[in-house]
Design a protein around this motif. Structure first.
Motif, PDB file in Angstrom:
ATOM      1  N   ILE A 136       0.842  -1.206   0.000  1.00 49.04           N
ATOM      2  CA  ILE A 136       0.000   0.000   0.000  1.00 49.04           C
ATOM      3  C   ILE A 136       0.876   1.255   0.000  1.00 49.04           C
ATOM      4  O   ILE A 136       0.618   2.218  -0.744  1.00 49.04           O
ATOM      5  CB  ILE A 136      -0.950  -0.013   1.215  1.00 49.04           C
ATOM      6  N   HIS A 137       1.925   1.241   0.818  1.00 55.70           N
ATOM      7  CA  HIS A 137       2.841   2.383   0.890  1.00 55.70           C
ATOM      8  C   HIS A 137       3.537   2.602  -0.457  1.00 55.70           C
ATOM      9  O   HIS A 137       3.706   3.757  -0.892  1.00 55.70           O
ATOM     10  CB  HIS A 137       3.873   2.122   1.991  1.00 55.70           C
ATOM     11  N   MET A 138       3.900   1.536  -1.126  1.00 54.42           N
ATOM     12  CA  MET A 138       4.532   1.641  -2.441  1.00 54.42           C
ATOM     13  C   MET A 138       3.612   2.330  -3.437  1.00 54.42           C
ATOM     14  O   MET A 138       4.048   3.200  -4.206  1.00 54.42           O
ATOM     15  CB  MET A 138       4.919   0.242  -2.942  1.00 54.42           C
ATOM     16  N   MET A 139       2.319   1.958  -3.431  1.00 49.82           N
ATOM     17  CA  MET A 139       1.381   2.558  -4.379  1.00 49.82           C
ATOM     18  C   MET A 139       1.197   4.047  -4.108  1.00 49.82           C
ATOM     19  O   MET A 139       1.116   4.858  -5.039  1.00 49.82           O
ATOM     20  CB  MET A 139       0.038   1.831  -4.315  1.00 49.82           C
ATOM     21  N   LYS A 140       1.146   4.425  -2.823  1.00 53.15           N
ATOM     22  CA  LYS A 140       1.048   5.854  -2.489  1.00 53.15           C
ATOM     23  C   LYS A 140       2.264   6.616  -2.996  1.00 53.15           C
ATOM     24  O   LYS A 140       2.142   7.705  -3.567  1.00 53.15           O
ATOM     25  CB  LYS A 140       0.918   6.016  -0.975  1.00 53.15           C
ATOM     26  N   LEU A 141       3.451   6.055  -2.771  1.00 48.06           N
ATOM     27  CA  LEU A 141       4.682   6.720  -3.211  1.00 48.06           C
ATOM     28  C   LEU A 141       4.705   6.881  -4.731  1.00 48.06           C
ATOM     29  O   LEU A 141       5.092   7.937  -5.242  1.00 48.06           O
ATOM     30  CB  LEU A 141       5.899   5.921  -2.751  1.00 48.06           C
ATOM     31  N   LEU A 142       4.309   5.847  -5.455  1.00 47.06           N
ATOM     32  CA  LEU A 142       4.313   5.927  -6.917  1.00 47.06           C
ATOM     33  C   LEU A 142       3.365   7.016  -7.412  1.00 47.06           C
ATOM     34  O   LEU A 142       3.693   7.749  -8.354  1.00 47.06           O
ATOM     35  CB  LEU A 142       3.917   4.574  -7.517  1.00 47.06           C
ATOM     36  N   GLY A 143       2.195   7.140  -6.775  1.00 49.48           N
ATOM     37  CA  GLY A 143       1.240   8.157  -7.198  1.00 49.48           C
ATOM     38  C   GLY A 143       1.774   9.564  -6.978  1.00 49.48           C
ATOM     39  O   GLY A 143       1.679  10.427  -7.864  1.00 49.48           O
ATOM     40  N   VAL A 144       2.360   9.815  -5.807  1.00 49.70           N
ATOM     41  CA  VAL A 144       2.882  11.146  -5.507  1.00 49.70           C
ATOM     42  C   VAL A 144       4.094  11.455  -6.375  1.00 49.70           C
ATOM     43  O   VAL A 144       4.254  12.589  -6.869  1.00 49.70           O
ATOM     44  CB  VAL A 144       3.215  11.279  -4.016  1.00 49.70           C
ATOM     45  N   ARG A 145       4.952  10.456  -6.588  1.00 50.06           N
ATOM     46  CA  ARG A 145       6.126  10.661  -7.454  1.00 50.06           C
ATOM     47  C   ARG A 145       5.689  11.032  -8.867  1.00 50.06           C
ATOM     48  O   ARG A 145       6.278  11.929  -9.495  1.00 50.06           O
ATOM     49  CB  ARG A 145       7.000   9.408  -7.476  1.00 50.06           C
ATOM     50  N   ALA A 146       4.657  10.360  -9.390  1.00 52.17           N
ATOM     51  CA  ALA A 146       4.168  10.656 -10.742  1.00 52.17           C
ATOM     52  C   ALA A 146       3.667  12.093 -10.822  1.00 52.17           C
ATOM     53  O   ALA A 146       3.975  12.824 -11.782  1.00 52.17           O
ATOM     54  CB  ALA A 146       3.066   9.674 -11.126  1.00 52.17           C
ATOM     55  N   MET A 147       2.906  12.539  -9.823  1.00 48.05           N
ATOM     56  CA  MET A 147       2.385  13.907  -9.842  1.00 48.05           C
ATOM     57  C   MET A 147       3.503  14.930  -9.718  1.00 48.05           C
ATOM     58  O   MET A 147       3.453  15.998 -10.351  1.00 48.05           O
ATOM     59  CB  MET A 147       1.359  14.088  -8.722  1.00 48.05           C
ATOM     60  N   TYR A 148       4.506  14.629  -8.918  1.00 48.76           N
ATOM     61  CA  TYR A 148       5.670  15.522  -8.812  1.00 48.76           C
ATOM     62  C   TYR A 148       6.355  15.672 -10.165  1.00 48.76           C
ATOM     63  O   TYR A 148       6.659  16.793 -10.601  1.00 48.76           O
ATOM     64  CB  TYR A 148       6.637  15.000  -7.745  1.00 48.76           C
ATOM     65  N   HIS A 149       6.604  14.550 -10.843  1.00 49.12           N
ATOM     66  CA  HIS A 149       7.289  14.630 -12.138  1.00 49.12           C
ATOM     67  C   HIS A 149       6.444  15.374 -13.176  1.00 49.12           C
ATOM     68  O   HIS A 149       6.981  16.110 -14.016  1.00 49.12           O
ATOM     69  CB  HIS A 149       7.644  13.232 -12.639  1.00 49.12           C
ATOM     70  N   ILE A 150       5.138  15.189 -13.128  1.00 50.80           N
ATOM     71  CA  ILE A 150       4.277  15.914 -14.056  1.00 50.80           C
ATOM     72  C   ILE A 150       4.327  17.415 -13.760  1.00 50.80           C
ATOM     73  O   ILE A 150       4.329  18.248 -14.676  1.00 50.80           O
ATOM     74  CB  ILE A 150       2.832  15.383 -13.967  1.00 50.80           C
ATOM     75  N   SER A 151       4.413  17.776 -12.484  1.00 45.17           N
ATOM     76  CA  SER A 151       4.432  19.199 -12.102  1.00 45.17           C
ATOM     77  C   SER A 151       5.679  19.918 -12.600  1.00 45.17           C
ATOM     78  O   SER A 151       5.660  21.149 -12.758  1.00 45.17           O
ATOM     79  CB  SER A 151       4.313  19.336 -10.583  1.00 45.17           C
ATOM     80  N   CYS A 152       6.778  19.171 -12.818  1.00 44.07           N
ATOM     81  CA  CYS A 152       7.997  19.800 -13.375  1.00 44.07           C
ATOM     82  C   CYS A 152       8.342  19.143 -14.712  1.00 44.07           C
ATOM     83  O   CYS A 152       9.515  18.936 -15.037  1.00 44.07           O
ATOM     84  CB  CYS A 152       9.162  19.699 -12.387  1.00 44.07           C
ATOM     85  N   PHE A 153       7.295  18.860 -15.501  1.00 45.15           N
ATOM     86  CA  PHE A 153       7.430  18.074 -16.730  1.00 45.15           C
ATOM     87  C   PHE A 153       8.434  18.666 -17.706  1.00 45.15           C
ATOM     88  O   PHE A 153       9.169  17.940 -18.380  1.00 45.15           O
ATOM     89  CB  PHE A 153       6.056  17.956 -17.401  1.00 45.15           C
ATOM     90  N   ASP A 154       8.503  19.991 -17.796  1.00 44.33           N
ATOM     91  CA  ASP A 154       9.398  20.635 -18.767  1.00 44.33           C
ATOM     92  C   ASP A 154      10.871  20.378 -18.463  1.00 44.33           C
ATOM     93  O   ASP A 154      11.728  20.583 -19.327  1.00 44.33           O
ATOM     94  CB  ASP A 154       9.153  22.141 -18.809  1.00 44.33           C
ATOM     95  N   LYS A 155      11.181  19.940 -17.233  1.00 41.67           N
ATOM     96  CA  LYS A 155      12.567  19.674 -16.848  1.00 41.67           C
ATOM     97  C   LYS A 155      12.897  18.182 -16.793  1.00 41.67           C
ATOM     98  O   LYS A 155      14.044  17.812 -16.526  1.00 41.67           O
ATOM     99  CB  LYS A 155      12.862  20.307 -15.480  1.00 41.67           C
ATOM    100  N   VAL A 156      11.907  17.329 -17.036  1.00 42.37           N
ATOM    101  CA  VAL A 156      12.130  15.876 -16.995  1.00 42.37           C
ATOM    102  C   VAL A 156      12.925  15.445 -18.217  1.00 42.37           C
ATOM    103  O   VAL A 156      12.691  15.927 -19.339  1.00 42.37           O
ATOM    104  CB  VAL A 156      10.777  15.128 -16.946  1.00 42.37           C
ATOM    105  N   ASN A 157      13.890  14.549 -18.018  1.00 36.30           N
ATOM    106  CA  ASN A 157      14.705  14.034 -19.114  1.00 36.30           C
ATOM    107  C   ASN A 157      13.883  13.051 -19.957  1.00 36.30           C
ATOM    108  O   ASN A 157      13.772  11.868 -19.629  1.00 36.30           O
ATOM    109  CB  ASN A 157      15.958  13.348 -18.564  1.00 36.30           C
ATOM    110  N   LEU A 158      13.307  13.537 -21.040  1.00 41.98           N
ATOM    111  CA  LEU A 158      12.459  12.710 -21.892  1.00 41.98           C
ATOM    112  C   LEU A 158      13.261  11.780 -22.799  1.00 41.98           C
ATOM    113  O   LEU A 158      12.703  10.886 -23.425  1.00 41.98           O
ATOM    114  CB  LEU A 158      11.551  13.605 -22.743  1.00 41.98           C
ATOM    115  N   LYS A 159      14.568  11.984 -22.860  1.00 44.27           N
ATOM    116  CA  LYS A 159      15.422  11.151 -23.717  1.00 44.27           C
ATOM    117  C   LYS A 159      16.061   9.985 -22.965  1.00 44.27           C
ATOM    118  O   LYS A 159      16.873   9.260 -23.532  1.00 44.27           O
ATOM    119  CB  LYS A 159      16.516  12.016 -24.355  1.00 44.27           C
TER     120      LYS A 159
END
Length: 277
Positions: A136-159
């Motif tokens: 359960i803790h793993m699923m919570k972490l994955l959800g928050v991590r995904a939202m964090y990365h989306i919030s700074c999407f322009d700086k994520v290494n897409l390559k």
């Protein structure tokens, strides 16, 4: 030719940062371990992976927090500590020690930028001992991590090569819809921070470097780390997990076979000659 003379310009700078930091960690009896590609380099190459451009180390959470509070006062003038709390341009959850005199140009994201040459420093966090609660803790972490990365999407290494299918799907959705791109990055970083600190490293049988590239591929029984083991690294030695083989097999599979050429520069970063004068 000596090993030191074979290093690239960037690797030489990084290694000098690490030597400075290594002295501080050892003088202050702070536990630390080589992680990821740095550990792989130590085992496979007895130093840097030839095409790698950083060093990753992990510090158990309780000592990590103390490290963040004290290290900056002990650094020479050309080095600095960057965290998401003390440096606005630092959009990462983990911290860095950087050399302010040199930079790499990051070319893999929507917005290209210069980042001062760095060492990445990750907290090692405890995970629940109970298997169901851990899931359960793993699923919570994955959800928050995904939202964090989306919030700074322009700086994520897409390559970055070898992304899992789930990440590729999320990237396509965000590119087409913009969903979540205007959310507050710092809100998500604070939520991550709270979740990751929930379970004590000292009291946990399982530990994770969750904000590394491989997420839960970097979750192991704490016994894999143990009290650490010293490995050769360039002209010195560095500590890593006591069972590097099990760690590296879980992360990379056949880790002694080098990757294909197109998979080598995971950071999409090049030395910026204009900055480094």
């Amino acid at each position: 030719m000596s090993k030191k003379e074979e290093l690239s310009k960037v690797q030489s700078i990084i290694w000098e940062i690490m030597k400075e930091l290594k002295g501080y960690l050892e003088e202050n009896h702070i536990e630390y371990y080589m992680l990821g590609g740095t550990l792989l380099g130590a085992v496979r190459h007895k130093g840097f992976i030839p095409w790698d451009d950083d060093i990753d180390i992990g510090i158990p959470r309780e000592q990590y927090e103390e490290f963040l509070q004290k290290v900056e006062r002990k650094l020479p003038n050309h080095l600095a500590l960057h965290t998401f709390r003390n440096e606005k341009s630092h959009h990462y959850y983990f911290s860095r020690i950087v050399d302010k005199r040199y930079a790499l140009k990051r070319t893999g994201s929507i917005i290209e930028r210069d980042e001062e040459v760095w060492i990445d420093i990750f907290p090692l966090d405890g995970m629940p001992n109970n298997g169901l609660i851990r899931r359960i803790h793993m699923m919570k972490l994955l959800g928050v991590r995904a939202m964090y990365h989306i919030s700074c999407f322009d700086k994520v290494n897409l390559k970055r090569p070898n992304r899992p299918l789930s990440e590729k799907i999320v990237i396509k959705i965000v590119e087409k819809t913009g969903l979540g791109r205007n959310s507050d990055m710092y809100k998500w970083l604070e939520r991550l921070d709270k979740l990751l600190k929930k379970y004590s490293y000292q009291k946990s049988d399982w530990v994770v470097n969750f904000m590394g590239q491989y997420k839960f591929k970097e979750m192991f029984p704490k016994s894999y780390y143990g009290t650490g083991k010293v490995y050769e690294f360039e002209d010195d030695k560095m500590p890593g997990p006591v069972n590097a083989d099990l760690v590296l097999r879980q992360m990379y599979g056949d880790y002694m076979t080098p990757p294909k050429e197109q998979d080598k520069n995971a950071h999409a970063a090049v030395f910026n000659d204009e900055f480094n004068k």
